[in-house]
Design an enzyme around this catalytic site. Structure first.
Site, PDB file in Angstrom:
ATOM      1  N   HIS A 141       0.825  -1.316  -0.056  1.00  0.00           N
ATOM      2  CA  HIS A 141      -0.126  -0.031  -0.014  1.00  0.00           C
ATOM      3  C   HIS A 141       0.922   1.240  -0.030  1.00  0.00           C
ATOM      4  O   HIS A 141       0.441   2.257   0.604  1.00  0.00           O
ATOM      5  CB  HIS A 141      -1.099  -0.122   1.337  1.00  0.00           C
ATOM      6  CG  HIS A 141      -1.904  -1.308   1.273  1.00  0.00           C
ATOM      7  ND1 HIS A 141      -2.566  -1.554   2.497  1.00  0.00           N
ATOM      8  CD2 HIS A 141      -2.264  -1.882   0.382  1.00  0.00           C
ATOM      9  CE1 HIS A 141      -3.364  -2.676   2.205  1.00  0.00           C
ATOM     10  NE2 HIS A 141      -3.179  -2.732   0.850  1.00  0.00           N
TER      11      HIS A 141
HETATM   12  C1  LIG Z   1       0.081  -7.060  -5.139  1.00  0.00           C
HETATM   13  C2  LIG Z   1      -0.804  -6.204  -4.718  1.00  0.00           C
HETATM   14  C3  LIG Z   1      -2.036  -6.619  -3.781  1.00  0.00           C
HETATM   15  C4  LIG Z   1      -2.723  -5.604  -3.142  1.00  0.00           C
HETATM   16  N1  LIG Z   1      -4.038  -5.916  -2.738  1.00  0.00           N
HETATM   17  C5  LIG Z   1      -4.904  -4.895  -2.401  1.00  0.00           C
HETATM   18  C6  LIG Z   1      -6.077  -5.418  -2.100  1.00  0.00           C
HETATM   19  O1  LIG Z   1      -6.659  -6.528  -1.968  1.00  0.00           O
HETATM   20  N2  LIG Z   1      -7.053  -4.335  -1.878  1.00  0.00           N
HETATM   21  C7  LIG Z   1      -6.843  -3.150  -1.899  1.00  0.00           C
HETATM   22  O2  LIG Z   1      -7.699  -2.230  -1.859  1.00  0.00           O
HETATM   23  N3  LIG Z   1      -5.710  -2.684  -2.529  1.00  0.00           N
HETATM   24  C8  LIG Z   1      -4.672  -3.589  -2.748  1.00  0.00           C
HETATM   25  N4  LIG Z   1      -3.560  -3.023  -3.261  1.00  0.00           N
HETATM   26  C9  LIG Z   1      -3.395  -1.657  -3.447  1.00  0.00           C
HETATM   27  C10 LIG Z   1      -3.978  -1.183  -4.348  1.00  0.00           C
HETATM   28  O3  LIG Z   1      -4.248  -1.996  -5.490  1.00  0.00           O
HETATM   29  C11 LIG Z   1      -3.238   0.161  -5.011  1.00  0.00           C
HETATM   30  O4  LIG Z   1      -3.006   0.892  -3.900  1.00  0.00           O
HETATM   31  C12 LIG Z   1      -4.168   1.004  -6.001  1.00  0.00           C
HETATM   32  O5  LIG Z   1      -4.451   0.223  -7.176  1.00  0.00           O
HETATM   33  C13 LIG Z   1      -3.237   2.096  -6.378  1.00  0.00           C
HETATM   34  O6  LIG Z   1      -3.890   2.961  -7.471  1.00  0.00           O
HETATM   35  P1  LIG Z   1      -3.360   3.989  -8.395  1.00  0.00           P
HETATM   36  O7  LIG Z   1      -4.322   4.570  -9.286  1.00  0.00           O
HETATM   37  O8  LIG Z   1      -2.456   4.976  -7.312  1.00  0.00           O
HETATM   38  O9  LIG Z   1      -2.143   3.338  -9.148  1.00  0.00           O
HETATM   39  P2  LIG Z   1      -2.333   2.070  -9.987  1.00  0.00           P
HETATM   40  O10 LIG Z   1      -3.633   1.263  -9.862  1.00  0.00           O
HETATM   41  O11 LIG Z   1      -0.916   1.235  -9.850  1.00  0.00           O
HETATM   42  O12 LIG Z   1      -2.093   2.636 -11.806  1.00  0.00           O
HETATM   43  C14 LIG Z   1      -1.136   3.182 -12.158  1.00  0.00           C
HETATM   44  C15 LIG Z   1      -0.924   2.916 -13.741  1.00  0.00           C
HETATM   45  O13 LIG Z   1      -0.122   3.681 -14.405  1.00  0.00           O
HETATM   46  C16 LIG Z   1       0.546   3.000 -15.209  1.00  0.00           C
HETATM   47  N5  LIG Z   1       1.712   3.575 -15.561  1.00  0.00           N
HETATM   48  C17 LIG Z   1       2.916   3.996 -14.566  1.00  0.00           C
HETATM   49  N6  LIG Z   1       3.780   4.687 -15.089  1.00  0.00           N
HETATM   50  C18 LIG Z   1       3.384   4.723 -16.252  1.00  0.00           C
HETATM   51  C19 LIG Z   1       4.316   5.447 -17.299  1.00  0.00           C
HETATM   52  N7  LIG Z   1       5.398   5.939 -17.438  1.00  0.00           N
HETATM   53  N8  LIG Z   1       3.751   5.182 -19.025  1.00  0.00           N
HETATM   54  C20 LIG Z   1       2.482   4.663 -18.949  1.00  0.00           C
HETATM   55  N9  LIG Z   1       1.880   4.333 -17.916  1.00  0.00           N
HETATM   56  C21 LIG Z   1       2.178   4.182 -16.655  1.00  0.00           C
HETATM   57  C22 LIG Z   1       0.777   1.746 -14.674  1.00  0.00           C
HETATM   58  O14 LIG Z   1       1.038   0.617 -15.673  1.00  0.00           O
HETATM   59  C23 LIG Z   1      -0.432   1.486 -13.861  1.00  0.00           C
HETATM   60  O15 LIG Z   1      -1.583   0.893 -14.853  1.00  0.00           O
HETATM   61  C24 LIG Z   1      -2.541  -3.933  -3.632  1.00  0.00           C
HETATM   62  C25 LIG Z   1      -1.450  -3.732  -4.547  1.00  0.00           C
HETATM   63  C26 LIG Z   1      -0.763  -4.661  -4.884  1.00  0.00           C
HETATM   64  C27 LIG Z   1       0.494  -4.321  -5.934  1.00  0.00           C
END
Ligand SMILES: Cc1cc2nc3c(=O)[nH]c(=O)nc-3n(C[C@H](O)[C@H](O)[C@H](O)COP(=O)(O)OP(=O)(O)OC[C@H]3O[C@@H](n4cnc5c(N)ncnc54)[C@H](O)[C@@H]3O)c2cc1C
Length: 552
Positions: free
Chosen positions: A468
């Site tokens: 997280h």
């Molecule tokens: C293994 C794991 C288990 C987890 N379990 C849970 C759970 O059970 N429940 C829960 O609520 N949360 C869980 N989490 C946490 C939760 O999924 C994340 O905190 C949340 O999805 C983050 O969202 P975000 O929008 O910040 O980023 P992300 O969802 O990570 O999205 C970022 C996106 O940007 C893209 N990106 C990044 N850099 C670039 C670039 N330079 N060019 C083009 N594209 C790019 C990435 O490929 C990705 O698709 C877990 C996370 C992981 C990794």
């Protein structure tokens, strides 16, 4: 619209980015391009909930980050998975659904994120959800994100909740409703037996619209002219191209990649940027700082009854489970197996929960490695509000180079006391009558691990990230030097640029972060469109009346 120009350009199709794409394009007036480096999420590794331990270990779906050697964990490097696929981390996560505690968001507002108090964000949590179950009046009924309680068919799930009650703790019918505190059934982002990632919930429906398109490419930096973001430079098929933004660029690339992209674009601590020869556009000390995470331990107990998932770990059972899921989207393949939960307070004087439990009727690591050699059950337990803070920094000005991630896990003395308490408390819960029919020996840490020193050694060796990370582009008052974005998610010091994802959280929330990340995308979309935010709620969350005098 030409393919390489849109009103809004979003980097990242993850939890926040997909919600943004959906809402920004909803009224059909604006064109949206989403740049996403990851590829398709097709296939059972991602779509079958029980396969959750696979995608986080696959370089095809994961960015492959890990921390620098962690000084307080014996120099261990901890893996830091982040989704690199449509749907981002929501496509590789554990599918546990938690909104967070009301006081988390009130704290955000107190810290300068005006308009993000619980009363303000609750309407957005409702807008985004279709909750199948949960407390009347507190849940969403027609949002894109389907969530449901675990089915709890294995008796151990109910034993865990009952054990919590026997130990004197609260139970809760819905920790995503008015009362987070207590033991109860865990919710899942699973729908029709499939992982309900944001790719399924938001992105695919958005891409059906004429005004949304997806560009598969690696974003290298934001193009900034005269302090205004005008586009995004990205690489696709070995060519560097620019997609232009007529109105705004929104970065939703996760708590690791969003600060990295800002720094590569000249927004960050000036001295650090200069060190790598990057021209400074805006000197923002907060970029890459304030990194936070949850850590957890697995406390494992043998089960003397052969009712756990251990009997399903052989190839034959896995094939049967896979076949049932492929044919009917049902059975043990259709759950993440986290079906009981608890949110409790560590001591009197703590006014809302600061410990989270996930309960699993198997003794196995989250990443699927090192299953115990017997029937067992386990609790994932960890403190929710560690005071340790870390950073994300650049190694060089080369966009292809992974950033340096330093969590400084367990760097605050309280972290150790908190974790020791978590272990002892779990033993107390597993020791309740409800577990009498099942309880065998303690597998991990093991009965010989009792003193503070012994527990500390166990923690040092076995504490794991709960995945997280957040906080690295902190939202706050525009006149606060630590803020990176203001409460409308605008990057301070640059026009036409916002960050909206888990990186803007001022402080980590109580639970898993997919829900709050989606909410952030939902709410940011209204700010970007200049809409009046949804009317604040006047619903009051439940706070334990005994919080001053008791931990339960
Ligand atoms: C293994 C794991 C288990 C987890 N379990 C849970 C759970 O059970 N429940 C829960 O609520 N949360 C869980 N989490 C946490 C939760 O999924 C994340 O905190 C949340 O999805 C983050 O969202 P975000 O929008 O910040 O980023 P992300 O969802 O990570 O999205 C970022 C996106 O940007 C893209 N990106 C990044 N850099 C670039 C670039 N330079 N060019 C083009 N594209 C790019 C990435 O490929 C990705 O698709 C877990 C996370 C992981 C990794």
């Amino acid at each position: 619209m030409t393919a390489m120009e849109a009103d809004f350009v979003i980097v990242g199709s993850g939890s926040a980015g997909a919600a943004l794409a959906y809402r920004l394009s909803e009224d059909g007036r604006n064109s949206v391009i989403v740049i996403e480096y990851g590829g398709t999420d097709f296939g059972p590794f991602i779509q079958m909930p029980a396969a959750l331990s696979f995608p986080m270990n696959m370089s095809r779906y994961d960015w492959g980050f890990s921390s620098e050697p962690e000084p307080h964990l014996g120099g261990r490097r901890l893996v830091t998975p982040r989704g690199k696929v449509l749907g981002g981390s929501s496509s590789i996560n554990g599918m546990v659904y938690v909104r967070g505690h009301a006081h988390d968001f009130d704290h955000w507002a107190d810290e300068g994120a005006a308009g993000w108090a619980y009363a303000d964000v609750l309407p957005y949590f409702k807008r985004m959800e279709t909750a199948h179950g949960g407390e009347d009046g507190w849940r969403g009924t027609d949002g894109p994100l389907h969530v449901r309680p675990g089915k709890q068919r294995n008796p151990l799930y109910k034993a865990f909740v009952e054990a919590g009650r026997q130990a004197g703790f609260e139970t809760t019918p819905d920790y995503n409703g008015s009362k987070q505190e207590g033991f109860g059934v865990m919710e899942q982002t699973i729908h029709h037996g499939r992982r309900w990632s944001v790719a399924n919930a938001y992105l695919r429906p958005a891409l059906k619209r004429q005004n949304v398109s997806l560009v598969n490419g690696f974003a290298r930096r934001v193009v900034i002219e005269n302090q205004r973001a005008v586009g995004v430079e990205f690489e696709a098929r070995k060519q560097i191209q620019v997609v232009k933004a007529k109105r705004e660029v929104i970065i939703a690339a996760s708590s690791i990649n969003s600060p990295k992209l800002l720094m590569l674009s000249g927004i960050g601590p000036a001295a650090h940027l200069k060190e790598h020869g990057i021209d400074v556009v805006a000197d923002r000390q907060g970029v890459g700082r304030n990194l936070q995470d949850h850590m957890e331990l697995y406390i494992q107990q043998e089960s003397i009854l052969p009712i756990t998932l251990y009997s399903k770990l052989n190839l034959f059972s896995k094939a049967l489970i896979g076949a049932e899921w492929l044919l009917f989207k049902s059975g043990l393949g259709a759950t993440n197996h986290f079906e009981s939960a608890a949110f409790v307070r560590s001591k009197p004087g703590v006014d809302y929960p600061d410990i989270q439990y996930h309960f699993l009727p198997a003794a196995i690591r989250y990443d699927g490695k090192a299953a115990a050699k017997s029937h067992g059950f386990q609790a994932h337990v960890g403190p929710m509000r560690s005071k340790s803070r870390g950073s994300v920094t650049l190694r060089s000005a080369d966009p292809r180079e992974k950033p340096a991630i330093r969590f400084n896990y367990m760097s605050h003395a309280d972290d150790w006391a908190d974790f020791r308490h978590c272990i002892r408390l779990t033993r107390e819960i597993f020791g309740q009558q409800a577990f009498d029919p099942y309880r065998g020996r303690e597998i991990s840490p093991g009965k010989d691990v009792q003193s503070d020193d012994e527990l500390d050694a166990f923690i040092r060796e076995h504490a794991e990230s709960a995945f997280h990370p957040c906080g690295t582009c902190r939202m706050g008052r525009a006149d606060d030097e630590h803020s990176v974005v203001d409460p409308e998610c605008r990057v301070i010091g640059v026009e036409g640029l916002r960050v909206a994802d888990s990186s803007i959280f001022p402080r980590i929330t109580n639970g898993n972060l997919n829900g709050p990340s989606v909410m952030t995308g939902e709410k940011a979309a209204d700010h970007i469109l200049g809409k009046q935010p949804l009317a604040p709620s006047n619903q009051e969350p439940w706070i334990n009346p005994r919080w001053r005098v008791s931990d339960r």
